[in-house]
Each structure stands twice: as C-alpha cells, then as structure tokens.
Design an enzyme around this catalytic site. Sequence first.
Site, short mmCIF file in Angstrom:
data_model
loop_
_atom_site.label_atom_id
_atom_site.label_comp_id
_atom_site.label_asym_id
_atom_site.label_seq_id
_atom_site.Cartn_x
_atom_site.Cartn_y
_atom_site.Cartn_z
N LYS A 290 0.83 -1.22 0.00
CA LYS A 290 0.00 0.00 0.00
C LYS A 290 0.86 1.26 0.00
O LYS A 290 0.62 2.18 -0.77
CB LYS A 290 -0.94 0.03 1.22
CG LYS A 290 -1.89 -1.13 1.32
CD LYS A 290 -2.86 -0.98 2.49
CE LYS A 290 -2.20 -0.91 3.84
NZ LYS A 290 -1.50 -2.15 4.26
N ARG B 130 -9.70 1.64 8.61
CA ARG B 130 -9.27 0.26 8.81
C ARG B 130 -10.39 -0.57 9.42
O ARG B 130 -10.24 -1.78 9.57
CB ARG B 130 -8.12 0.27 9.81
CG ARG B 130 -6.77 -0.15 9.26
CD ARG B 130 -5.80 0.02 10.41
NE ARG B 130 -4.55 -0.63 10.26
CZ ARG B 130 -3.46 -0.08 9.73
NH1 ARG B 130 -3.50 1.11 9.21
NH2 ARG B 130 -2.33 -0.75 9.71
N ARG C 118 11.63 -5.58 4.89
CA ARG C 118 11.54 -4.20 4.39
C ARG C 118 12.18 -3.17 5.34
O ARG C 118 12.22 -3.37 6.55
CB ARG C 118 10.08 -3.83 4.08
CG ARG C 118 9.26 -3.49 5.28
CD ARG C 118 7.87 -3.04 4.86
NE ARG C 118 6.99 -2.96 6.00
CZ ARG C 118 5.69 -2.76 5.92
NH1 ARG C 118 5.10 -2.64 4.74
NH2 ARG C 118 4.95 -2.70 7.01
N ARG D 4 11.15 -0.35 10.61
CA ARG D 4 10.07 0.09 11.50
C ARG D 4 10.02 -0.82 12.71
O ARG D 4 10.08 -2.04 12.56
CB ARG D 4 8.73 0.02 10.77
CG ARG D 4 8.51 1.15 9.83
CD ARG D 4 7.31 0.94 8.96
NE ARG D 4 6.14 0.41 9.66
CZ ARG D 4 4.96 0.19 9.06
NH1 ARG D 4 4.80 0.49 7.78
NH2 ARG D 4 3.95 -0.29 9.73
N ARG E 18 -0.57 -7.56 14.29
CA ARG E 18 -1.10 -6.70 13.22
C ARG E 18 -1.94 -7.51 12.24
O ARG E 18 -2.99 -7.05 11.77
CB ARG E 18 0.05 -6.00 12.50
CG ARG E 18 0.66 -4.93 13.39
CD ARG E 18 2.01 -4.48 12.92
NE ARG E 18 1.94 -3.83 11.63
CZ ARG E 18 2.98 -3.73 10.80
NH1 ARG E 18 4.14 -4.27 11.13
NH2 ARG E 18 2.86 -3.11 9.66
P1 AMP Z 1 0.58 1.07 9.15
O1 AMP Z 1 1.80 1.84 8.81
O2 AMP Z 1 -0.60 1.44 8.32
O3 AMP Z 1 0.82 -0.42 9.17
O4 AMP Z 1 0.17 1.48 10.64
C1 AMP Z 1 1.05 1.30 11.73
C2 AMP Z 1 0.25 1.25 13.01
O5 AMP Z 1 -0.40 2.52 13.22
C3 AMP Z 1 -0.87 0.22 13.06
O6 AMP Z 1 -0.40 -1.07 13.45
C4 AMP Z 1 -1.82 0.83 14.07
O7 AMP Z 1 -1.36 0.60 15.41
C5 AMP Z 1 -1.70 2.31 13.80
N1 AMP Z 1 -2.72 2.73 12.81
C6 AMP Z 1 -2.51 3.12 11.53
N2 AMP Z 1 -3.68 3.43 10.92
C7 AMP Z 1 -4.65 3.24 11.86
C8 AMP Z 1 -6.07 3.35 11.85
N3 AMP Z 1 -6.73 3.72 10.75
N4 AMP Z 1 -6.73 3.08 12.98
C9 AMP Z 1 -6.09 2.72 14.09
N5 AMP Z 1 -4.76 2.54 14.18
C10 AMP Z 1 -4.04 2.81 13.07
#
Ligand code: AMP
Length: 216
Positions: free
Chosen positions: A14, A93, A127, A156, A167
Amino acid sequence: MSRILLIGPPGAGKGTQAKTISRELGIPHISTGDIFRRMYSKRHPLGVEAREKYWGPEAGGKLVPDDITIPLVKERLSYEDCKKGFILDGFPRTVQQAISLEKFASLDKVIYLTISDEKTIQRIIIRKQCNKCENIYGSYNFPKDNKCCGKELYRRDDDDPETIGGRLKEYGDKTELLIKYYLDLGKLRTIEGDDYPERVFENIFKLISLPDHYAL
Ligand code: AMP
C-alpha cells in the site's frame, strides 16, 4: 477528482503504491501509520502515547483508538492540498472508521491489494524505510549501501516478528469486514499485489483512469 483508498494487509504494498500514485497524480498520500510514526519521532504526546499503548513493539500492533485517529484524519483532509483528491493508506481500517469518514469525505475508488499471509510476512521481515523521504525498500529495490537520502535505512519497530502476528490478527478481525462493506457498496476493486511494484502500479493506474461504471 481522485479520492482513493488503498486497503490490504500489512506488507501488501500500500505504502509503495500510494507514493507512486501520489507522484503520478499530484495528490497527497495520507498514511495514518506514517502520521503516527512522525508524531512519535517528534515526541508529540499523542504520538508517544499511541506508540506505547498501541502500535509499538511492546503493545503488539493494536489499532489506535478512534478518538485519536479520526480527528487526525479529519484535520489532514481539510488541508488545501486535498481539494483535488488524495490517496488514503491505512485509514479507514474498520467499518466504524469508514462510516465516520463518510461524514467528512467521500471516496471515488477503493482499491484492495491482495497478497497471501506467507508473502506478507516475508515482505515485512525484510523491508526498510528511509527516515527522511519515507521511501520503502524491499527485495526488489534494496540499495546496496543500505542508504537513502544519505542516511542509513531503518526498520520500523512494529515490523518485528513479534508484532506482525498482532497486526495480522487486527487486520483479519477488523479490516476484512471493511472489504465486505465496500464490496456491498459497489466501490471495491481488487488488484493482485504479489507482483513487481511497476506492474501493480500499471494495473492500479488503468483502474483509476477508468470511469467508475467501467471499473468493476
Ligand atoms: P501502518 O503503517 O498502516 O501499518 O500502521 C502502523 C500502526 O499505526 C498500526 O499497526 C496501528 O497501530 C496504527 N494505525 C494506523 N492506521 C490506523 C487506523 N486507521 N486506525 C487505528 N490505528 C491505526
């Protein structure tokens, strides 16, 4: 107008695709994960709280609560640069977030990037990202010197094997319901994510260039 949402499991591509779409279409890439990471790196109190309690390695990759997440997105979408479109990555999400989003923004296309769990884990484990330009690197584009913008790439800290399980569980429990939600609304378009990023982008680009009623 291109108001696009990318959905898919962690590691589906994404972020990589959103960055390319953003560059090609000249619309901002809005990633809630990047927002939380940036807030944490600037030691913003909400960013620190979100990492400690929800997304950081100790918390195990839980979703940040809606009363923190939704106002951040609402504010970001009100900025001038979103007037001609945007690409959302990582928000909504959950179905609840999607319903909230409809109150302040609507979407033209919802693109679902599919990928197997096995591939997801393989991709996440290797990554790395650039701290400055936020470019994402994987097996297909890894720089030999492990650097971008003159700096060492970093991993990360929610990409560690312990957190990935949490996750993926959050994704399975909550985000998959969102796929059904957009499918029922007739907005969901599916693209195979397990391919070279350039080819995935070509398919996405074809899809976003088509008028809505052709795109199913
Ligand atoms: P990502 O980079 O999209 O994988 O997001 C990293 C982390 O940020 C996720 O594992 C969540 O803890 C938090 N996060 C990101 N987007 C959301 C969302 N829309 N709602 C809640 N938590 C989020």
